[in-house]
Design a protein around this motif. Structure first.
Motif, mmCIF file in Angstrom:
data_model
loop_
_atom_site.group_PDB
_atom_site.id
_atom_site.type_symbol
_atom_site.label_atom_id
_atom_site.label_comp_id
_atom_site.label_asym_id
_atom_site.label_seq_id
_atom_site.Cartn_x
_atom_site.Cartn_y
_atom_site.Cartn_z
ATOM 1 N N HIS A 52 0.597 -1.288 -0.135
ATOM 2 C CA HIS A 52 -0.095 -0.015 -0.001
ATOM 3 C C HIS A 52 0.890 1.298 -0.058
ATOM 4 O O HIS A 52 1.881 1.203 0.662
ATOM 5 C CB HIS A 52 -0.854 0.092 1.166
ATOM 6 N N GLU A 53 0.516 2.240 -0.778
ATOM 7 C CA GLU A 53 1.224 3.517 -0.866
ATOM 8 C C GLU A 53 1.393 4.278 0.348
ATOM 9 O O GLU A 53 2.545 4.838 0.729
ATOM 10 C CB GLU A 53 0.303 4.460 -1.837
ATOM 11 N N TYR A 54 0.393 4.310 1.280
ATOM 12 C CA TYR A 54 0.555 5.138 2.448
ATOM 13 C C TYR A 54 0.212 4.544 3.572
ATOM 14 O O TYR A 54 0.028 5.070 4.857
ATOM 15 C CB TYR A 54 -0.376 6.497 2.304
ATOM 16 N N LYS A 55 0.036 3.048 3.904
ATOM 17 C CA LYS A 55 -0.395 2.254 4.885
ATOM 18 C C LYS A 55 0.775 1.231 5.221
ATOM 19 O O LYS A 55 0.915 0.650 4.002
ATOM 20 C CB LYS A 55 -1.882 1.668 4.894
ATOM 21 N N TYR A 115 -12.673 -8.725 -18.334
ATOM 22 C CA TYR A 115 -12.568 -7.543 -18.510
ATOM 23 C C TYR A 115 -11.918 -6.607 -17.525
ATOM 24 O O TYR A 115 -11.891 -5.371 -17.752
ATOM 25 C CB TYR A 115 -13.930 -7.056 -18.452
ATOM 26 N N GLY A 116 -11.062 -7.239 -16.613
ATOM 27 C CA GLY A 116 -10.113 -6.370 -15.796
ATOM 28 C C GLY A 116 -10.368 -6.685 -14.409
ATOM 29 O O GLY A 116 -11.085 -7.893 -14.009
ATOM 30 N N LEU A 117 -9.717 -5.896 -13.379
ATOM 31 C CA LEU A 117 -9.833 -6.191 -12.130
ATOM 32 C C LEU A 117 -10.055 -5.063 -11.434
ATOM 33 O O LEU A 117 -9.606 -3.659 -11.605
ATOM 34 C CB LEU A 117 -8.212 -6.357 -11.744
ATOM 35 N N TYR A 118 -11.254 -5.127 -10.589
ATOM 36 C CA TYR A 118 -11.872 -4.007 -9.805
ATOM 37 C C TYR A 118 -11.902 -4.225 -8.239
ATOM 38 O O TYR A 118 -12.392 -5.223 -7.824
ATOM 39 C CB TYR A 118 -13.222 -3.681 -10.442
ATOM 40 N N VAL A 119 -11.728 -3.089 -7.717
ATOM 41 C CA VAL A 119 -11.653 -3.156 -6.248
ATOM 42 C C VAL A 119 -12.998 -2.461 -5.893
ATOM 43 O O VAL A 119 -13.427 -1.464 -6.088
ATOM 44 C CB VAL A 119 -10.337 -2.465 -5.638
ATOM 45 N N ILE A 120 -13.582 -2.908 -4.526
ATOM 46 C CA ILE A 120 -14.970 -2.638 -4.380
ATOM 47 C C ILE A 120 -14.697 -2.207 -2.543
ATOM 48 O O ILE A 120 -14.263 -3.093 -1.900
ATOM 49 C CB ILE A 120 -16.149 -3.753 -4.301
ATOM 50 N N GLU A 121 -14.865 -1.092 -2.109
ATOM 51 C CA GLU A 121 -14.850 -0.903 -0.843
ATOM 52 C C GLU A 121 -16.185 -0.676 -0.416
ATOM 53 O O GLU A 121 -17.265 -0.159 -1.139
ATOM 54 C CB GLU A 121 -14.238 0.604 -0.565
ATOM 55 N N VAL A 122 -16.492 -1.144 0.877
ATOM 56 C CA VAL A 122 -18.070 -1.247 1.443
ATOM 57 C C VAL A 122 -18.157 -0.314 2.770
ATOM 58 O O VAL A 122 -17.448 -0.391 3.370
ATOM 59 C CB VAL A 122 -18.628 -2.620 1.828
ATOM 60 N N LYS A 123 -19.116 0.675 2.542
ATOM 61 C CA LYS A 123 -19.156 1.345 3.784
ATOM 62 C C LYS A 123 -20.845 1.544 4.173
ATOM 63 O O LYS A 123 -21.456 1.832 3.504
ATOM 64 C CB LYS A 123 -18.973 2.940 3.450
ATOM 65 N N MET A 161 -6.495 -0.328 -4.996
ATOM 66 C CA MET A 161 -6.246 -0.911 -6.456
ATOM 67 C C MET A 161 -4.852 -0.593 -6.823
ATOM 68 O O MET A 161 -4.060 -1.563 -7.632
ATOM 69 C CB MET A 161 -7.126 0.201 -7.369
ATOM 70 N N GLN A 162 -4.304 0.575 -6.455
ATOM 71 C CA GLN A 162 -2.721 0.929 -6.864
ATOM 72 C C GLN A 162 -1.842 -0.165 -6.177
ATOM 73 O O GLN A 162 -0.877 -0.602 -6.879
ATOM 74 C CB GLN A 162 -2.214 2.293 -6.457
ATOM 75 N N ALA A 163 -2.195 -0.412 -5.026
ATOM 76 C CA ALA A 163 -1.432 -1.595 -4.417
ATOM 77 C C ALA A 163 -1.344 -2.955 -4.963
ATOM 78 O O ALA A 163 -0.302 -3.274 -5.180
ATOM 79 C CB ALA A 163 -1.849 -1.555 -2.784
ATOM 80 N N LYS A 182 2.773 -5.927 -11.015
ATOM 81 C CA LYS A 182 3.673 -5.521 -11.875
ATOM 82 C C LYS A 182 5.129 -6.146 -11.599
ATOM 83 O O LYS A 182 5.826 -6.325 -12.561
ATOM 84 C CB LYS A 182 3.676 -3.926 -11.821
ATOM 85 N N ASP A 183 5.277 -6.040 -10.314
ATOM 86 C CA ASP A 183 6.524 -6.512 -9.932
ATOM 87 C C ASP A 183 6.774 -7.872 -9.939
ATOM 88 O O ASP A 183 7.942 -8.458 -9.484
ATOM 89 C CB ASP A 183 6.683 -5.860 -8.496
ATOM 90 N N THR A 184 5.918 -8.763 -10.356
ATOM 91 C CA THR A 184 6.002 -10.180 -10.120
ATOM 92 C C THR A 184 6.414 -10.589 -11.603
ATOM 93 O O THR A 184 5.740 -10.410 -12.711
ATOM 94 C CB THR A 184 4.574 -10.961 -9.817
ATOM 95 N N GLY A 185 7.438 -11.093 -11.726
ATOM 96 C CA GLY A 185 7.793 -11.593 -13.141
ATOM 97 C C GLY A 185 7.083 -12.689 -13.755
ATOM 98 O O GLY A 185 6.940 -12.496 -15.003
ATOM 99 N N GLN A 186 6.441 -13.321 -13.175
ATOM 100 C CA GLN A 186 5.851 -14.359 -13.808
ATOM 101 C C GLN A 186 4.400 -14.001 -14.706
ATOM 102 O O GLN A 186 4.098 -14.449 -15.671
ATOM 103 C CB GLN A 186 5.234 -15.489 -12.820
ATOM 104 N N ILE A 187 4.137 -12.621 -14.267
ATOM 105 C CA ILE A 187 2.818 -12.087 -14.852
ATOM 106 C C ILE A 187 2.963 -10.675 -15.472
ATOM 107 O O ILE A 187 2.262 -10.018 -15.581
ATOM 108 C CB ILE A 187 1.603 -11.894 -13.881
ATOM 109 N N LYS A 188 4.301 -10.395 -15.535
ATOM 110 C CA LYS A 188 4.802 -8.861 -16.011
ATOM 111 C C LYS A 188 4.150 -8.698 -17.542
ATOM 112 O O LYS A 188 3.951 -7.618 -17.719
ATOM 113 C CB LYS A 188 6.394 -8.810 -15.667
ATOM 114 N N SER A 189 4.140 -9.709 -18.124
ATOM 115 C CA SER A 189 3.852 -9.498 -19.156
ATOM 116 C C SER A 189 2.277 -9.333 -19.607
ATOM 117 O O SER A 189 1.810 -9.039 -20.612
ATOM 118 C CB SER A 189 4.241 -10.807 -20.181
ATOM 119 N N VAL A 190 1.810 -9.921 -18.677
ATOM 120 C CA VAL A 190 0.131 -9.734 -18.546
ATOM 121 C C VAL A 190 -0.356 -8.338 -18.109
ATOM 122 O O VAL A 190 -1.256 -7.796 -18.637
ATOM 123 C CB VAL A 190 -0.486 -10.894 -17.602
#
Length: 243
Positions: free
Chosen positions: A47-50, A63-71, A104-106, A112-120
């Motif tokens: 995480h960027e700041y935690k 169709y992608g990867l999506y993060v859902i937050e619940v409040k 999402m960014q985390a 991205k830093d994982t070599g096995q799926i960097k091409s994905v």
């Protein structure tokens, strides 16, 4: 759904009622397809700041990867400060849109830093990523510069979460100018990385060492009994040996 039932916290804490409600709603989505996966309570180590972060839900699809937050509860925001109100009172909460974006960014950074799926994974080119916020107990009509209506699933939208998810995915794919879809193999690679199934058998050497320690412990116990018998001639012993 991974896991198949709502995941309890590290201290055995039951997940919030609002999360359980959305867990059940998400489980009912896309039941006619086997290429949609939803992860509950995903730990985030980059995480960027935690120091330690968590995503309530992560939806992985062709169709992608999506993060859902619940409040849950009644939601208020004033001057950039967010609060939630329930039977226990009013509580300060984090900005759910910043939370979802940070999660999402985390996830992207870790992928991205994982070599096995960097091409994905190549943000903005080969994967669509996005986020949304669900307010299962509140109706939302406010407009603001920090969110889009497509990001938000309010109490009315929870009547058809699948329809809202389709709209959310469409919003982010158009925003990313991305019409690429994942193959089955790519989905499996990402799924296994996000929440792997791991099993390591105990080594033969460790088994032998543990067995030797058990034998030594048993011998010491036998000596204790012999010492006791020496000074207690009328002692009664019951010995059970599990070979």
């Amino acid at each position: 759904m991974i896991p198949s039932t709502p995941l309890f916290g590290p201290n055995g804490n039951r997940p919030p009622r609002s999360e359980v409600t959305i867990f059940n709603k998400l489980r009912e989505c896309f039941v006619d397809r086997n290429d949609f996966v939803c992860f509950h309570s995903l730990n985030l180590t980059r995480h960027e700041y935690k120091r330690f972060g968590e995503a309530d839900f992560v939806v992985l699809s062709p169709y992608g990867l999506y993060v859902i937050e619940v409040k849950g509860g009644g939601i208020s925001v004033s001057g950039g400060r967010w609060t939630s109100e329930n039977n226990e009172g009013v509580h300060n909460i984090s900005d759910p849109f910043k939370q979802a974006h940070g999660a999402m960014q985390a996830i992207y950074n870790k992928l991205k830093d994982t070599g096995q799926i960097k091409s994905v994974v190549d943000y903005g080119h080969t994967i669509s990523m996005g986020y949304g916020v669900i307010f299962p107990d509140s109706f939302w009509s406010a407009k603001g510069s920090e969110w889009e209506r497509a990001h938000i699933c309010d109490r009315a939208d929870t009547k058809n979460v699948e329809r809202w998810l389709k709209g959310l995915m469409s919003f982010w794919r158009k925003k990313d100018f991305n019409d690429r879809t994942f193959s089955t193999d790519e989905l499996k690679i990402i799924e296994h990385f996000i929440r792997p199934t791991v099993e390591y058998a105990e080594s033969l050497g460790q088994k032998l060492e543990r067995h030797d320690e058990s034998r030594v412990g048993l011998t010491e116990q036998q000596y204790q009994i012999l010492d006791f018998a020496e000074y207690n001639p009328r002692g009664l012993f019951w010995w059970c040996w599990d070979g």
